[in-house]
Design an enzyme around this catalytic site. Structure first.
Site, PDB file in Angstrom:
ATOM      1  N   ASP A  75     -10.091   5.616   7.448  1.00 14.32           N
ATOM      2  CA  ASP A  75     -10.621   4.537   6.269  1.00 14.32           C
ATOM      3  C   ASP A  75     -11.746   3.773   7.577  1.00 14.32           C
ATOM      4  O   ASP A  75     -11.121   2.953   7.986  1.00 14.32           O
ATOM      5  CB  ASP A  75     -10.276   3.679   5.472  1.00 14.32           C
TER       6      ASP A  75
ATOM      7  N   ARG B  47      -9.214   1.127 -13.493  1.00 12.80           N
ATOM      8  CA  ARG B  47      -9.212   0.438 -12.335  1.00 12.80           C
ATOM      9  C   ARG B  47      -9.339  -0.540 -12.041  1.00 12.80           C
ATOM     10  O   ARG B  47     -10.415  -0.726 -11.279  1.00 12.80           O
ATOM     11  CB  ARG B  47      -8.510   1.179 -11.502  1.00 12.80           C
TER      12      ARG B  47
ATOM     13  N   GLU C  54      -2.617   0.282  -1.185  1.00 10.07           N
ATOM     14  CA  GLU C  54      -3.146   0.760   0.003  1.00 10.07           C
ATOM     15  C   GLU C  54      -3.012   0.001   1.126  1.00 10.07           C
ATOM     16  O   GLU C  54      -3.277  -1.409   1.160  1.00 10.07           O
ATOM     17  CB  GLU C  54      -4.637   1.268  -0.365  1.00 10.07           C
TER      18      GLU C  54
ATOM     19  N   GLU D 199      -4.848   4.419   7.011  1.00  7.93           N
ATOM     20  CA  GLU D 199      -5.188   4.024   5.729  1.00  7.93           C
ATOM     21  C   GLU D 199      -4.075   4.514   5.383  1.00  7.93           C
ATOM     22  O   GLU D 199      -4.440   6.228   4.814  1.00  7.93           O
ATOM     23  CB  GLU D 199      -6.187   4.033   4.732  1.00  7.93           C
TER      24      GLU D 199
ATOM     25  N   HIS E 150      -9.023  -3.208  -9.155  1.00  4.33           N
ATOM     26  CA  HIS E 150      -8.613  -2.802  -7.556  1.00  4.33           C
ATOM     27  C   HIS E 150      -8.944  -4.521  -7.036  1.00  4.33           C
ATOM     28  O   HIS E 150      -9.969  -5.059  -6.919  1.00  4.33           O
ATOM     29  CB  HIS E 150     -10.642  -2.162  -6.760  1.00  4.33           C
TER      30      HIS E 150
ATOM     31  N   TYR F 237      -5.198   8.960   5.597  1.00  7.86           N
ATOM     32  CA  TYR F 237      -6.458   9.036   6.052  1.00  7.86           C
ATOM     33  C   TYR F 237      -7.085   8.116   7.214  1.00  7.86           C
ATOM     34  O   TYR F 237      -7.128   7.207   7.004  1.00  7.86           O
ATOM     35  CB  TYR F 237      -7.502   9.397   4.633  1.00  7.86           C
TER      36      TYR F 237
ATOM     37  N   HIS G 127      -5.747  -3.486  -0.712  1.00  8.29           N
ATOM     38  CA  HIS G 127      -5.742  -3.670  -1.668  1.00  8.29           C
ATOM     39  C   HIS G 127      -4.443  -3.189  -3.027  1.00  8.29           C
ATOM     40  O   HIS G 127      -3.649  -2.099  -2.349  1.00  8.29           O
ATOM     41  CB  HIS G 127      -6.533  -2.651  -1.803  1.00  8.29           C
TER      42      HIS G 127
ATOM     43  N   ASN H  35      -3.307  -1.982  -6.996  1.00  6.94           N
ATOM     44  CA  ASN H  35      -4.515  -0.603  -7.983  1.00  6.94           C
ATOM     45  C   ASN H  35      -3.663  -1.593  -9.088  1.00  6.94           C
ATOM     46  O   ASN H  35      -2.371  -0.956  -9.147  1.00  6.94           O
ATOM     47  CB  ASN H  35      -5.070   0.662  -7.360  1.00  6.94           C
TER      48      ASN H  35
ATOM     49  N   SER I   1      -2.635   5.524   1.435  1.00  6.59           N
ATOM     50  CA  SER I   1      -2.279   5.271   0.148  1.00  6.59           C
ATOM     51  C   SER I   1      -1.265   5.734  -0.659  1.00  6.59           C
ATOM     52  O   SER I   1      -1.517   6.793  -1.520  1.00  6.59           O
ATOM     53  CB  SER I   1      -3.965   5.734  -0.481  1.00  6.59           C
TER      54      SER I   1
END
Length: 528
Positions: free
Chosen positions: A117, A262, A4, A122, A264, A115, A178, A180, A124
């Protein structure tokens, strides 16, 4: 795994403009492309996000934070009221624009989410299974951002808008990139923490993006390896925007919770160099594989939060870390320990028949560490912090500047500028000074096409094939609105490795409409 990226944003002609408004323009511009272009049809309402299974306050340590005690930035399980947020400052017409764009939130045909954020656009990326694919769909996100930037800047009445792939504005704010990773629930979380903390302390010698200035506002002069190191304050925790932890405990699996968690990861930088992204995701995956197998050696370091900053602040790579055993190693030497453990682990598991993705990560990891020990500048074609440092040192020599020169901060920002004609990294790529892993045609394909070997394929193909009938989607669901049924039809996709092209390609090919798909999935049961 997946990546992300929150992009930095500015509008040179509107210095006082709300970052939320600007971010909303980015998402709206990409969600409603010009006729005949882009991933969705003009006039079509963007696919909304399905928040039904979001649980951002669940903590991997075995409890759930009370909503009343949560910071507003932690409540990511409710749709952001972007329109209401901007209405007081930006006016009703902007709020209506964002509402029309689906509250600045859309799902793309490549399976990604775009979207707003907080105050950043952002991207993702979709779920992938290899580090090379993580690089590919991350590069696709950069192209999505560039196209959105171009559309906003070309819109009548709107001025130029610029996006940056970095993690700090130099004024005390930091925004995340980030990672994941899917991890079996059976792996004790304490084992993950023990293994990941020393790995993250030292990983920045490979995956740092480089930064001018030290301290959250850059109040101290100099250069450091990481964009994010100065913004971490604790070892383990649930928060992501305040009291940031080296290991984040958010337990929101976006998958079958009994089987998976997950991981993160919020400690990483936004990388522009493909090899840095490959090594960031590939080496982390190998460490996780060793933890899952119970074969990760204990390499714990003393005072890890202070150690992250100390390593970042030393581009000479000579700072000595103290391990819990009393041994003292540089960060590069600590990375060698991880590499040696990974090589031995892979040899035990795969013998001489190492799969190509793992072999590439191991070989590139070894070559980078060898080059960093010999002369870090050898890595300028592969690592962001080294490429940036070489540019800065060259400029300093030509202009006879010290590290407190303001123009050095401009070079730092310009490195991450996504405009091809202005961004310094983009110009390095154009000159062939950065090693690439994918062709421009492969990246362009990934902008509109999902990975075939994860559930992202089902998500992205539903958006592409059934358009307006996809009312909403999330990482683990697709919600369809079909004629003849009084309620929305939610298709759960809880297993990340299902929904692949091999598993459901023939089914989607047989179903010309979303109604056909629902009928096929329900066995032709009567409409409800």
């Amino acid at each position: 795994m997946g990546l992300e990226t929150e992009f930095g944003i500015s509008a040179p002609g509107e210095p006082g403009a709300s970052a939320v408004v600007l971010s909303g323009r980015v998402v709206a511009a990409y969600a409603q492309p010009a006729p005949g272009s882009g991933p969705v049809r003009r006039g079509r309402r963007p696919t909304r996000w399905d928040y039904a299974d979001e649980a951002p306050l669940r903590d991997a340590r075995g409890f759930e934070l009370d909503r009343a005690r949560a910071h507003a930035s932690q409540l990511t399980d409710v749709p952001p009221d972007v329109a209401a947020e901007v209405r007081p400052s930006a006016g009703l017409h902007v709020a209506e624009e964002l509402e029309e764009a689906g509250l600045a939130n859309t799902v793309l045909t490549n399976g990604a989410r775009l979207y707003v954020d907080h105050a950043h656009p952002e991207y993702s990326g979709p779920e992938v299974t290899t580090p090379r694919d993580a690089v590919l769909w991350d590069l696709a996100g950069d192209e999505v951002a560039r196209e959105a930037m171009r559309r906003v800047s070309a819109s009548p009445g709107l001025g130029e808008l610029v996006l940056y792939k970095n993690n700090t504005d130099g004024k005390g704010a930091s925004y995340g990139t980030h990672e994941n990773y899917l991890v079996p629930r059976s792996v004790p979380f304490r084992d993950l923490v023990r293994a990941l903390v020393p790995f993250f302390v030292s990983r920045q010698v490979v995956a740092g993006a480089g930064r001018v200035g030290r301290g959250q506002t850059g109040e101290q002069t100099g250069f450091q390896l990481s964009q994010r190191a100065d913004f971490f304050e604790t070892e383990v925790g649930l928060e992501t925007t305040l009291k940031r932890p080296l290991v984040n405990t958010r337990d929101e699996p976006h998958a079958t919770a009994e089987l998976w968690r997950r991981l993160h990861v919020i400690v990483g930088d936004a990388n522009l160099s493909p090899v840095a992204t490959l090594l960031k995701t590939g080496t982390t995956s190998l460490v996780l594989a060793m933890v899952e197998a119970g074969e990760m050696p204990d390499l714990s370091v003393e005072q890890p939060v202070a150690a992250v900053r100390a390593v970042s602040h030393d581009p000479s790579l000579q700072h000595l870390l103290t391990l819990r055993t009393g041994e003292r190693l540089t960060a590069v030497q600590l990375q060698w320990r991880h590499l040696e453990a990974a090589r031995a682990f892979v040899a035990r598991r795969q013998g001489d028949a190492v799969d190509p993705d793992t072999a590439e990560v191991l070989d590139r990891w070894e070559q980078v560490l060898t080059d960093l020990e010999a002369d870090p500048l050898r890595c300028a074609d592969r690592l962001d912090w080294v490429a940036k440092l070489r540019l800065l040192e060259g400029f300093r020599r030509r202009e006879d500047l010290s590290w407190d020169a303001a123009r050095l901060h401009l070079i730092d920002i310009q490195y991450a500028d996504l405009r091809p004609e202005r961004g310094l990294h983009a110009r390095l790529v154009g000159r062939g000074a950065v090693e690439t892993l994918h062709t421009p045609a492969e990246v362009a394909h990934a902008v509109t096409t999902p990975p075939e070997d994860t559930r992202a394929w089902f998500r992205g193909e539903c958006v592409r094939r059934y358009g307006d009938a996809v009312a909403a989607a999330s990482w683990d669901s697709v919600v369809l609105d079909v004629p003849g049924r009084t309620s929305l039809q939610r298709v759960p996709v809880l297993e990340p490795l299902r929904g692949t092209r091999a598993a459901v390609g023939a089914l989607l090919d047989r179903c010309g409409t979303a109604a056909d798909l629902v009928a096929a999935l329900t066995g032709g049961r009567p409409a409800s």
